[in-house]
Design a protein around this motif. Structure first.
Motif, mmCIF file in Angstrom:
data_model
loop_
_atom_site.group_PDB
_atom_site.id
_atom_site.type_symbol
_atom_site.label_atom_id
_atom_site.label_comp_id
_atom_site.label_asym_id
_atom_site.label_seq_id
_atom_site.Cartn_x
_atom_site.Cartn_y
_atom_site.Cartn_z
ATOM 1 N N UNK A 276 0.833 -1.203 0.000
ATOM 2 C CA UNK A 276 0.000 0.000 0.000
ATOM 3 C C UNK A 276 0.870 1.257 0.000
ATOM 4 N N UNK A 277 1.575 1.529 -1.085
ATOM 5 C CA UNK A 277 2.433 2.718 -1.084
ATOM 6 C C UNK A 277 1.662 4.028 -1.093
ATOM 7 N N UNK A 278 0.365 3.986 -1.439
ATOM 8 C CA UNK A 278 -0.425 5.215 -1.544
ATOM 9 C C UNK A 278 -1.556 5.261 -0.514
ATOM 10 N N UNK A 279 -1.454 4.472 0.524
ATOM 11 C CA UNK A 279 -2.478 4.446 1.554
ATOM 12 C C UNK A 279 -3.378 3.223 1.426
ATOM 13 N N UNK A 280 -4.158 2.967 2.462
ATOM 14 C CA UNK A 280 -5.060 1.811 2.493
ATOM 15 C C UNK A 280 -6.393 2.204 1.859
ATOM 16 N N UNK A 281 -6.770 1.594 0.750
ATOM 17 C CA UNK A 281 -7.992 2.020 0.048
ATOM 18 C C UNK A 281 -9.281 1.775 0.831
ATOM 19 N N UNK A 282 -9.265 0.840 1.777
ATOM 20 C CA UNK A 282 -10.500 0.483 2.476
ATOM 21 C C UNK A 282 -10.645 1.180 3.825
ATOM 22 N N UNK A 283 -9.742 2.105 4.135
ATOM 23 C CA UNK A 283 -9.752 2.733 5.455
ATOM 24 C C UNK A 283 -10.098 4.212 5.368
ATOM 25 N N UNK A 284 -10.505 4.738 6.515
ATOM 26 C CA UNK A 284 -10.794 6.159 6.669
ATOM 27 C C UNK A 284 -9.698 6.796 7.511
ATOM 28 N N UNK A 285 -9.545 8.102 7.375
ATOM 29 C CA UNK A 285 -8.611 8.812 8.237
ATOM 30 C C UNK A 285 -7.197 8.813 7.700
ATOM 31 N N UNK A 286 -6.197 8.921 8.575
ATOM 32 C CA UNK A 286 -4.805 9.099 8.136
ATOM 33 C C UNK A 286 -4.236 7.938 7.328
ATOM 34 N N UNK A 287 -4.782 6.745 7.486
ATOM 35 C CA UNK A 287 -4.261 5.604 6.732
ATOM 36 C C UNK A 287 -4.877 5.484 5.330
ATOM 37 N N UNK A 288 -5.843 6.335 5.027
ATOM 38 C CA UNK A 288 -6.541 6.212 3.754
ATOM 39 C C UNK A 288 -5.668 6.710 2.604
ATOM 40 N N UNK A 289 -6.212 6.656 1.388
ATOM 41 C CA UNK A 289 -5.470 7.068 0.189
ATOM 42 C C UNK A 289 -5.029 8.522 0.295
ATOM 43 N N UNK A 290 -3.770 8.778 0.011
ATOM 44 C CA UNK A 290 -3.267 10.143 0.071
ATOM 45 C C UNK A 290 -2.797 10.646 -1.300
ATOM 46 N N UNK A 291 -2.349 9.754 -2.189
ATOM 47 C CA UNK A 291 -1.835 10.177 -3.499
ATOM 48 C C UNK A 291 -2.985 10.235 -4.493
ATOM 49 N N UNK A 292 -3.789 11.279 -4.416
ATOM 50 C CA UNK A 292 -4.998 11.350 -5.234
ATOM 51 C C UNK A 292 -4.687 11.499 -6.717
ATOM 52 N N UNK A 293 -3.487 11.922 -7.072
ATOM 53 C CA UNK A 293 -3.137 11.987 -8.487
ATOM 54 C C UNK A 293 -2.917 10.594 -9.068
ATOM 55 N N UNK A 294 -2.562 9.635 -8.217
ATOM 56 C CA UNK A 294 -2.379 8.245 -8.643
ATOM 57 C C UNK A 294 -3.676 7.462 -8.469
ATOM 58 N N UNK A 295 -4.320 7.660 -7.331
ATOM 59 C CA UNK A 295 -5.575 6.980 -7.012
ATOM 60 C C UNK A 295 -6.628 8.033 -6.688
ATOM 61 N N UNK A 296 -7.234 8.635 -7.706
ATOM 62 C CA UNK A 296 -8.246 9.662 -7.435
ATOM 63 C C UNK A 296 -9.482 9.096 -6.742
ATOM 64 N N UNK A 297 -9.670 7.778 -6.832
ATOM 65 C CA UNK A 297 -10.753 7.105 -6.133
ATOM 66 C C UNK A 297 -10.278 5.702 -5.781
ATOM 67 N N UNK A 298 -11.088 4.967 -5.072
ATOM 68 C CA UNK A 298 -10.731 3.594 -4.724
ATOM 69 C C UNK A 298 -10.588 2.791 -6.013
ATOM 70 N N UNK A 299 -9.437 2.126 -6.244
ATOM 71 C CA UNK A 299 -9.229 1.415 -7.509
ATOM 72 C C UNK A 299 -10.086 0.150 -7.586
ATOM 73 N N UNK A 300 -10.233 -0.379 -8.795
ATOM 74 C CA UNK A 300 -11.006 -1.599 -8.972
ATOM 75 C C UNK A 300 -10.355 -2.750 -8.224
ATOM 76 N N UNK A 301 -9.066 -2.938 -8.431
ATOM 77 C CA UNK A 301 -8.305 -3.931 -7.671
ATOM 78 C C UNK A 301 -7.407 -3.172 -6.704
ATOM 79 N N UNK A 302 -7.627 -3.438 -5.433
ATOM 80 C CA UNK A 302 -7.160 -2.560 -4.379
ATOM 81 C C UNK A 302 -5.648 -2.574 -4.210
ATOM 82 N N UNK A 303 -4.990 -3.639 -4.640
ATOM 83 C CA UNK A 303 -3.536 -3.709 -4.590
ATOM 84 C C UNK A 303 -3.069 -4.757 -5.585
ATOM 85 N N UNK A 304 -1.948 -4.499 -6.248
ATOM 86 C CA UNK A 304 -1.350 -5.468 -7.159
ATOM 87 C C UNK A 304 -0.388 -6.394 -6.443
#
Length: 797
Positions: A276-304
């Motif tokens: 999770x280099x860009x934050x945890x897609x399923x969480x709220x708060x400080x652990x959530x997605x921070x790199x919105x230019x890479x992940x503007x929303x929750x991705x279809x597949x949450x991690x490769x």
């Protein structure tokens, strides 16, 4: 170079270490799944609640009544059901709903298919010639990967993921029994799966078949497997083909923007190393997605991420097994490139395909097999230079972890001083947002430090585990165990919630009662409200889902008898004429929205409170509530349309756009029915209509409606979505049907007293079901019966 004698199955003499690792994997599976099987907890993220729970709740109730209906009248006034790939209407697993409580049966599908995925990939790897250690590594990598854990949020994609390795195994084995095995698995994947994912699975299927048997025989085997699969899944295929032309997906197709949505960003390749280099897609708060230019929303597949050990071993095997390596690389590369042109995707797929991230399926299947081959190499001739690669990469990751540990606190302290001094970074930011920014930085520093440390430690331990003095059976178990430990980092993707908040009706559900037609405008594909400013706790997403449930969200409202005439159309399966209405509603003010609420029969609506719109004509406030810092209101809709009615007058319009405008501006869409004349054949005239006529509902079920009419003739309106498959008959005579108020079902009634039945024929699916059972029986017989001649062994690709 480290040279050892080749041993194909070095672990035959001692399986205990491997069995211990398998037991650990099963304990992790049980830790997540057993509470869900007991009905105490449930998966809930994304499509689990948004799409699949409403469909399965309806399907379970109908199956208990002995029916598999064509339409679901409680969802979008009759969205297709048995032809809907998201409903899995003919899947054998539905039988569990007849013998188990709903929550247990619902989650059993996820639990069993997750487990099946592990053993199916294990079987495929064994069929390719891998030993127990390599095959177990492949199975655990596949089942524990970020791709598979993301599939746990898609009831139907998970089904394809679980069965497809067995489809490929059938191609590997070849012969009649191989075709029978692959065909049965393919049929089950199609019965319970998402057709686009299954179509993409044809590429790895052809690859293994051709690699094993050559071009001519390989293509023939793959085609035969697909043919058996289509025969087994024929009821689903026939049902889908019957309804598809009248749906948004089949009649209009996806737009270019929709088709290119969920395009893989090139920076996401970093997820192959760190979960999770860009934050945890399923969480709220400080652990959530921070790199919105890479992940503007929750991705279809949450991690490769599929484990750093598997990536290392897969790279070690890539040169010898270059076909699998190309397949693995092609997945993310095509996912990246396909999203560059939505227009191309639409034209190539006839508007049926969307979400380029789905191509990652190829990586998800190929990388575990490559990792298994890499482990086979480690236990055979050794890894040679790849042991040095593990040492260098492991040391580099540990060094980066140390650097983050040193730089992180300095960076946090600098940001803290800047915020406290009111510098440029802090100017214009409220205190709460300043605190959030600081907490986000601290959380991400800690996350990167941990991920880098675990990656480095795992590779260095793998280096130690592959020393010549370590017995081979222990080497295999140690490497599989290390892979399992690295995959544990993906635990945020397997989050569950208690069922109690959803199993017990919320206060507003109890107030309205079963059978009430509602619309919750809080959450939607296009929201009717400004984005709520939630006061959210840090952690998993479940508080928001509980908030939605309390505000009459379909999950779990359908379980308590509520219906949703304006249900969102996430998959393009609503009728063609529903789309214009759903598209325009978010753009309207509440006064004009009420006209549509009345037309489709919504009896109650939930919305975020707006002081300027509390006194909306046509809405009567019943209650208000506050949660997560958001105030919502429950409103009754005044005089919504009844199940059937006879308009006092008909208004003729010439186009669907004009019908849309007329209903939008019509304060009484029940008294005045808007009828489109022209365009479609048979709609060139406005029927003669008796204002004094009447209609009465006699009985109603999903696929059969009986009404009684009286008068000099005209147009009776049924509060169902217009569907040509619903045929109206009076005695032996077929009556014309046509859209009213843009998307409702109107029946042209002759003068006099008549008893009219509207019904969907099921004979095509019935015939298809007989063919499917025969095909399944023949395939099972061939699979059970031994071959008279030995099957070719071939060479593993």
């Amino acid at each position: 170079m480290d040279r050892r004698p080749v041993e194909i199955h070095p672990l035959k003499s001692n399986h205990r270490p491997l069995l211990a690792v398998l037991a650990a994997a099963l304990v992790l599976w049980a830790w997540v799944c057993v509470p869900t099987l007991l009905g105490d907890r449930t998966l809930y993220l994304r499509d689990v609640f948004l799409t699949h729970l409403p469909q399965k709740a309806f399907g379970a109730a109908e199956l208990a009544a002995g029916r598999i209906p064509a339409f679901n009248p409680g969802w979008g006034l009759g969205q297709p059901f048995r032809g809907n790939p998201n409903a899995l209407a003919f899947y054998p697993g539905n039988l569990f709903y007849l013998v188990l409580p709903f929550w247990s049966a619902f989650n059993l599908h996820y639990a069993l298919h997750w487990l099946l995925a592990l053993f199916a990939l294990f079987a495929l790897a064994r069929g390719l010639g891998q030993g127990p250690a390599g095959a177990l590594l492949a199975g655990i990598t596949y089942a524990g990967s970020g791709w598979m854990l993301s599939a746990l949020t898609f009831y139907n994609v998970l089904t394809v993921a679980a069965w497809w390795p067995l489809v490929m195994l059938g191609a590997v084995r070849g012969g009649r029994r191989g075709i029978a095995l692959g065909g049965i698995a393919c049929g089950l994947a199609l019965l319970g799966g998402e057709p686009v994912t299954a179509t993409l699975g044809l590429v790895p299927l052809l690859f293994v078949a051709i690699s094993r048997h050559g071009w001519r025989r390989g293509v023939a085997s793959a085609v035969a497997i697909g043919g058996v699969g289509l025969a087994v899944a024929l009821p689903q295929v026939v049902a889908t083909l019957r309804v598809l032309p009248q749906t948004v997906r089949g009649g209009l197709g996806m737009s270019a923007a929709q088709a290119a949505d969920f395009t893989l960003h090139p920076l996401r390749f970093l997820e192959l190393i760190l979960p999770f280099p860009f934050g945890w897609p399923t969480y709220l708060g400080p652990r959530s997605i921070w790199a919105v230019s890479v992940l503007p929303s929750v991705p279809l597949f949450l991690s490769l991420y599929a484990g750093i050990v598997a990536l290392w071993l897969g790279a070690a095997a890539a040169r010898k097994h270059w076909g699998w390596a190309l397949l693995a690389l092609a997945g993310p590369l095509v996912a990246l490139l396909a999203g560059l042109s939505g227009e191309l995707l639409v034209s190539v797929s006839f508007g049926l395909f969307r979400f380029p991230e789905k191509f990652v399926l190829w990586l998800a299947l190929a990388l575990p097999i490559l990792a298994g081959w890499g482990l086979e190499r480690a236990l055979g001739q050794g890894l040679g230079v790849w042991r040095r690669v593990a040492g260098i990469a492991g040391g580099l990751f540990l060094a980066l972890a140390c650097a983050v540990s040193l730089v992180g606190p300095i960076l946090v302290a600098g940001v803290t001083r800047t915020l406290e001094s009111g510098g440029a970074l802090a100017s214009g930011l409220p205190a709460a947002q300043q605190g959030m920014a600081l907490a986000l930085l601290q959380a991400q520093v800690a996350s990167w430090r941990l991920a880098l440390f675990l990656a480095g430690a795992a590779l260095l331990l793998a280096l130690l585990a592959t020393r010549p003095r370590v017995p081979l059976h222990r080497q295999g178990a140690l490497l599989v165990g290390l892979e399992l430990l690295t995959l544990v980092q993906l635990f945020p993707l397997a989050t569950t919630d208690e069922t109690a908040p959803y199993a017990k009706p919320a206060p507003w559900v109890r107030r309205l009662g079963p059978g009430t037609a509602v619309h919750s405008s809080i959450r939607g594909v296009r929201s009717w409200n400004p984005d709520p400013q939630y006061d959210l706790p840090n952690g998993p997403h479940r508080p928001v889902d509980r908030f939605w449930a309390a505000n009459l969200d379909p999950a779990p409202g359908v379980l308590h008898g509520l219906t949703y005439p304006l249900a969102p159309d996430l998959e393009g399966m609503h009728s063609l004429l529903f789309k214009p209405m759903l598209d325009v509603l978010p753009t309207l003010d509440w006064e004009r929205r009420v006209h549509w609420l009345r037309s489709v029969g919504v009896q109650a609506v939930v919305r975020i409170e707006d002081p300027a719109a509390i006194d909306t004509p046509g809405l009567r406030r019943l209650d208000r509530a506050e949660s997560l810092g958001v105030t919502t209101g429950l409103y009754a809709v005044v005089d919504p349309a009844p199940p059937v009615w006879w308009p006092e007058r008909l208004l003729a319009v010439s186009t669907e756009d004009e019908a849309l405008r007329q209903v939008t501006e019509n304060p009484d869409p029940v008294r005045s029915g808007v009828v489109t004349v022209g365009g479609s054949p048979g709609y060139g005239r406005l029927p003669v209509h008796d204002p004094a006529g009447s209609v009465r509902l006699i009985s109603s079920s999903p696929d059969r409606i009986e009404i009684e009419t009286e008068g000099k003739g005209g147009l009776a309106v049924v509060r169902r979505a217009f569907q040509p498959l619903l045929v109206a008959r009076e005695g032996g005579r077929v009556l014309a049907t046509r859209p009213v108020n843009l998307n409702l079902l109107g029946v042209e009634v002759p003068a006099g007293h008549h008893r009219i039945v509207l019904e969907v024929s099921a004979w095509p699916e019935t015939v298809a079901g007989g063919v499917a059972l025969a095909a399944l029986g023949m395939a099972l017989f061939v699979l059970w019966r031994k071959e008279t001649t030995a099957e070719p062994t071939g060479v593993a690709p």
